[in-house]
Design a protein around this motif. Structure first.
Motif, PDB file in Angstrom:
ATOM      1  N   GLY A   1      26.883 -15.420  18.116  1.00 60.45           N
ATOM      2  CA  GLY A   1      26.108 -15.517  19.448  1.00 60.45           C
ATOM      3  C   GLY A   1      26.452 -16.337  20.386  1.00 60.45           C
ATOM      4  N   ARG A   2      27.074 -17.418  20.068  1.00 62.41           N
ATOM      5  CA  ARG A   2      27.574 -18.192  21.495  1.00 62.41           C
ATOM      6  C   ARG A   2      28.750 -17.720  22.197  1.00 62.41           C
ATOM      7  NH1 ARG A   2      26.056 -23.979  21.379  1.00 62.41           N
ATOM      8  NH2 ARG A   2      24.702 -24.238  19.900  1.00 62.41           N
TER       9      ARG A   2
ATOM     10  N   GLN B   1      19.119 -23.509  18.067  1.00 58.55           N
ATOM     11  CA  GLN B   1      18.729 -23.922  16.851  1.00 58.55           C
ATOM     12  C   GLN B   1      17.978 -25.468  16.893  1.00 58.55           C
ATOM     13  OE1 GLN B   1      21.745 -24.248  13.814  1.00 58.55           O
ATOM     14  NE2 GLN B   1      20.203 -24.787  12.139  1.00 58.55           N
TER      15      GLN B   1
ATOM     16  N   ASP C   1      19.255 -18.559  17.937  1.00 53.79           N
ATOM     17  CA  ASP C   1      20.243 -19.129  16.810  1.00 53.79           C
ATOM     18  C   ASP C   1      19.382 -19.987  15.733  1.00 53.79           C
ATOM     19  OD1 ASP C   1      22.242 -20.235  15.402  1.00 53.79           O
ATOM     20  OD2 ASP C   1      23.064 -21.672  17.232  1.00 53.79           O
ATOM     21  N   GLU C   2      19.034 -19.237  14.727  1.00 59.60           N
ATOM     22  CA  GLU C   2      18.325 -19.860  13.813  1.00 59.60           C
ATOM     23  C   GLU C   2      17.017 -20.656  14.228  1.00 59.60           C
ATOM     24  OE1 GLU C   2      20.442 -21.929  10.186  1.00 59.60           O
ATOM     25  OE2 GLU C   2      22.125 -20.726  10.798  1.00 59.60           O
TER      26      GLU C   2
ATOM     27  N   MET D   1      19.450 -17.738  25.599  1.00 59.72           N
ATOM     28  CA  MET D   1      19.598 -17.987  24.037  1.00 59.72           C
ATOM     29  C   MET D   1      18.342 -19.133  23.841  1.00 59.72           C
ATOM     30  SD  MET D   1      23.075 -19.349  22.424  1.00 59.72           S
ATOM     31  CE  MET D   1      23.230 -19.733  20.699  1.00 59.72           C
TER      32      MET D   1
ATOM     33  N   LYS E   1      28.190 -17.049  12.262  1.00 60.91           N
ATOM     34  CA  LYS E   1      26.930 -16.400  12.885  1.00 60.91           C
ATOM     35  C   LYS E   1      26.624 -16.944  14.158  1.00 60.91           C
ATOM     36  CE  LYS E   1      23.944 -17.623   9.705  1.00 60.91           C
ATOM     37  NZ  LYS E   1      24.767 -18.554   8.846  1.00 60.91           N
ATOM     38  N   SER E   2      26.381 -18.375  14.231  1.00 59.53           N
ATOM     39  CA  SER E   2      26.295 -19.172  15.677  1.00 59.53           C
ATOM     40  C   SER E   2      27.339 -18.879  16.418  1.00 59.53           C
ATOM     41  CB  SER E   2      25.854 -20.352  15.229  1.00 59.53           C
ATOM     42  OG  SER E   2      24.662 -20.513  14.435  1.00 59.53           O
TER      43      SER E   2
ATOM     44  N   VAL F   1      19.772 -14.659  14.507  1.00 61.34           N
ATOM     45  CA  VAL F   1      20.788 -15.422  13.438  1.00 61.34           C
ATOM     46  C   VAL F   1      19.925 -16.355  12.709  1.00 61.34           C
ATOM     47  CG1 VAL F   1      22.741 -17.002  13.503  1.00 61.34           C
ATOM     48  CG2 VAL F   1      22.592 -15.556  15.245  1.00 61.34           C
TER      49      VAL F   1
END
Length: 327
Positions: free
Chosen positions: A64-65, A105, A185-186, A102, A60-61, A217
């Protein structure tokens, strides 16, 4: 017949995204690849939130990245307003970066502990050459106010804030350049439940006010259901199912999605949910299973699942599943 209504073009379209990490031997030879993201495709509409869920380590992460080119993609394309981000370089890529931001997390590790918060918020403006010193300071103070802080926080250091406060500051920094899409991201995974609700409510307020789009995410399905318009489920680097949020939660199709939803607690002691417990461990992305990547843990496995990779099947408007049970 009802008139045909053309679906609006997505703000961001991900097509066949791949990210493979080489594994080196002691002599520097490449002995294999970790397939962290493998042929992932989805759309994010303007002003909406796309939730990406799955177990830890499913990619998942990394998705996104890679979309933001913080990681160099192995294959596929990402179309932002019709332009392939992966083909852009130099000034063209810098222009797009202003509109794609972004929220990390761990907001503490993403901030310079030796720099005051004021500088952290002004740095994106400084890098992109926007405004003079006074304008940048005014923008930083405006951002602090937008996420619930006062002017006195401008001169503080990151370690003087709690986890929830740092997450709000990370969001403020992402807003500095007036983006159109933010990859989260989370953003609430490490926060207490009460603080989670504050951050989620703030994200929704800013989305309505600024018409933002999010790629959210997370692994907490309750949070994802609350904030998302559309949800994608990842397993071992592949998107096995995606659908509008309520449709996915009310009518899950993929066995992996069903097992994830069965683990969500029901806030009613009188209601009992049948728990689907998967056997075995998640396979290594260095040596993924042949055929369907989920067949080693699937309670409904067929013979063809072990050798034949399932195709993506559209079963309803916006509802896609990658499973032999429906083909």
């Amino acid at each position: 017949m009802p008139p045909f209504i053309e679906k609006p073009a997505p703000l961001l379209a991900v097509r066949g995204l791949q990210k493979h990490f080489p594994v080196k031997s002691g002599f520097g030879w490449t002995k294999g690849y970790i397939r962290a993201v493998n042929s992932v495709s989805f759309d994010i509409q303007e002003g909406q939130t796309y939730g990406l869920v799955g177990e830890s380590g499913c990619g998942k992460s990394t998705t996104g990245r890679t979309i933001l080119k913080l990681l160099e993609p192995t294959g596929g394309e990402v179309l932002y307003q019709g332009r392939n981000i992966f083909s852009l370089k130099g000034a063209a890529m810098r222009e797009v970066r202003r509109e794609l931001q972004m929220v990390f997390q761990d907001p503490y590790s993403s901030m310079d502990p030796k720099k005051r918060i004021g500088y952290t918020l002004e740095e994106p403006l400084l890098i992109h050459g926007q405004g003079g010193a006074r304008e940048r300071t005014e923008r930083a103070l405006e951002l602090l106010d937008k996420v619930g802080f006062s002017r006195e926080h401008y001169d503080r250091f990151p370690h003087e804030f709690s986890g929830g406060q740092r997450q709000r500051l990370g969001l403020a920094r992402a807003l500095a350049l007036n983006p159109k899409l933010i990859v989260c991201d989370e953003p609430v995974s490490a926060l207490d439940v009460s603080i989670q609700s504050q951050v989620i409510n703030l994200l929704q307020e800013l989305q309505r006010e600024l018409k933002l789009s999010y790629l959210f995410v997370a692994h907490d399905l309750s949070v994802v259901r609350h904030i998302s318009d559309h949800v994608g489920v990842m397993y071992l680097g592949e998107l096995v199912e995606q659908a509008p949020t309520e449709q996915l939660f009310s009518s899950p199709l993929h066995p992996y999605t069903k097992s994830l939803l069965s683990a969500v607690p029901v806030p009613n002691p009188r209601v009992k949910r049948e728990r689907i417990i998967l056997s075995g461990d998640v396979p290594s992305p260095l040596h993924p299973p042949s055929g369907c990547v989920f067949h080693t843990r699937c309670p409904y496995v067929l013979d063809r699942c072990r050798t034949e990779r399932p195709l993506k099947l559209t079963v309803a408007t916006g509802h896609e599943v990658q499973c032999h049970l429906y083909q």
